[in-house]
Design a protein around this motif. Structure first.
Motif, PDB file in Angstrom:
ATOM      1  N   CYS A   9       0.833  -1.200   0.000  1.00  0.00           N
ATOM      2  CA  CYS A   9       0.000   0.000   0.000  1.00  0.00           C
ATOM      3  C   CYS A   9       0.869   1.253   0.000  1.00  0.00           C
ATOM      4  CB  CYS A   9      -0.912  -0.007   1.224  1.00  0.00           C
ATOM      5  SG  CYS A   9      -1.963   1.455   1.340  1.00  0.00           S
ATOM      6  N   PRO A  10       0.596   2.218  -0.888  1.00  0.00           N
ATOM      7  CA  PRO A  10       1.390   3.444  -0.912  1.00  0.00           C
ATOM      8  C   PRO A  10       1.077   4.378   0.259  1.00  0.00           C
ATOM      9  CG  PRO A  10      -0.377   3.599  -2.504  1.00  0.00           C
ATOM     10  CD  PRO A  10      -0.414   2.205  -1.946  1.00  0.00           C
ATOM     11  N   PHE A  11       0.026   4.096   1.005  1.00  0.00           N
ATOM     12  CA  PHE A  11      -0.372   4.969   2.107  1.00  0.00           C
ATOM     13  C   PHE A  11       0.129   4.479   3.456  1.00  0.00           C
ATOM     14  CE2 PHE A  11      -3.572   5.294  -1.247  1.00  0.00           C
ATOM     15  CZ  PHE A  11      -3.415   6.628  -1.560  1.00  0.00           C
ATOM     16  N   CYS A  12      -0.019   3.164   3.730  1.00  0.00           N
ATOM     17  CA  CYS A  12       0.397   2.658   5.041  1.00  0.00           C
ATOM     18  C   CYS A  12       1.564   1.680   4.961  1.00  0.00           C
ATOM     19  CB  CYS A  12      -0.784   1.998   5.753  1.00  0.00           C
ATOM     20  SG  CYS A  12      -1.275   0.392   5.072  1.00  0.00           S
ATOM     21  N   ASP A  16      -0.571  -6.417   2.968  1.00  0.00           N
ATOM     22  CA  ASP A  16      -1.838  -7.153   3.034  1.00  0.00           C
ATOM     23  C   ASP A  16      -2.862  -6.471   2.124  1.00  0.00           C
ATOM     24  OD1 ASP A  16      -3.825  -8.905   3.693  1.00  0.00           O
ATOM     25  OD2 ASP A  16      -4.030  -8.242   5.776  1.00  0.00           O
ATOM     26  N   VAL A  17      -2.625  -6.584   0.806  1.00  0.00           N
ATOM     27  CA  VAL A  17      -3.505  -5.995  -0.200  1.00  0.00           C
ATOM     28  C   VAL A  17      -4.060  -7.110  -1.080  1.00  0.00           C
ATOM     29  CG1 VAL A  17      -2.406  -3.718  -0.219  1.00  0.00           C
ATOM     30  CG2 VAL A  17      -1.539  -5.488  -1.712  1.00  0.00           C
ATOM     31  N   VAL A  18      -5.314  -6.969  -1.479  1.00  0.00           N
ATOM     32  CA  VAL A  18      -5.977  -8.035  -2.227  1.00  0.00           C
ATOM     33  C   VAL A  18      -6.744  -7.474  -3.424  1.00  0.00           C
ATOM     34  CG1 VAL A  18      -6.186  -9.651  -0.308  1.00  0.00           C
ATOM     35  CG2 VAL A  18      -7.957  -7.936  -0.658  1.00  0.00           C
ATOM     36  N   LEU A  19      -6.837  -8.294  -4.441  1.00  0.00           N
ATOM     37  CA  LEU A  19      -7.649  -7.993  -5.610  1.00  0.00           C
ATOM     38  C   LEU A  19      -9.054  -8.502  -5.316  1.00  0.00           C
ATOM     39  CD1 LEU A  19      -7.720  -6.989  -8.570  1.00  0.00           C
ATOM     40  CD2 LEU A  19      -7.169  -9.339  -9.246  1.00  0.00           C
ATOM     41  N   CYS A  20     -10.049  -7.628  -5.444  1.00  0.00           N
ATOM     42  CA  CYS A  20     -11.430  -7.972  -5.092  1.00  0.00           C
ATOM     43  C   CYS A  20     -12.340  -7.795  -6.296  1.00  0.00           C
ATOM     44  CB  CYS A  20     -11.932  -7.063  -3.974  1.00  0.00           C
ATOM     45  SG  CYS A  20     -10.942  -7.115  -2.478  1.00  0.00           S
ATOM     46  N   GLY A  38      -4.823  -3.112   5.553  1.00  0.00           N
ATOM     47  CA  GLY A  38      -4.165  -2.373   6.621  1.00  0.00           C
ATOM     48  C   GLY A  38      -4.821  -1.040   6.922  1.00  0.00           C
ATOM     49  N   CYS A  39      -5.135  -0.267   5.881  1.00  0.00           N
ATOM     50  CA  CYS A  39      -5.706   1.068   6.094  1.00  0.00           C
ATOM     51  C   CYS A  39      -7.007   1.288   5.324  1.00  0.00           C
ATOM     52  CB  CYS A  39      -4.699   2.147   5.725  1.00  0.00           C
ATOM     53  SG  CYS A  39      -4.368   2.276   3.949  1.00  0.00           S
ATOM     54  N   CYS A  40      -7.455   0.256   4.613  1.00  0.00           N
ATOM     55  CA  CYS A  40      -8.707   0.289   3.840  1.00  0.00           C
ATOM     56  C   CYS A  40      -8.642   1.185   2.609  1.00  0.00           C
ATOM     57  CB  CYS A  40      -9.888   0.672   4.721  1.00  0.00           C
ATOM     58  SG  CYS A  40     -10.197  -0.552   6.011  1.00  0.00           S
TER      59      CYS A  40
END
Length: 71
Positions: A9-12, A16-20, A38-40
């Protein structure tokens, strides 16, 4: 959906990023997006049904290098 070589994630900074996938009831289209657990943070701007397009949109980063021509 599983991870497909998604950048953190570029923000947090979470990995833990997923393709939905979300089905849109009025158009019957499946739209794909990337979501950070992590940060939604969500990348929804691409509005695509093609997995690689959603992944490319999430993985795109602004260059941190600047050019100072003429100095």
């Amino acid at each position: 959906m599983s991870n497909h070589k998604l950048k953190p994630c570029p923000f947090c900074g979470s990995s833990d990023v997923v393709l939905c996938k979300r089905s849109h009831h009025s158009t019957y289209l499946d739209l794909l997006y990337v979501w950070c657990r992590g940060c939604c943070a969500v990348e929804v701007g691409c509005g695509t049904a093609i997995p690689q397009h959603a992944i490319d949109a999430w993985n795109r980063r602004v260059s941190t290098q600047t050019s100072h021509s003429g100095e």
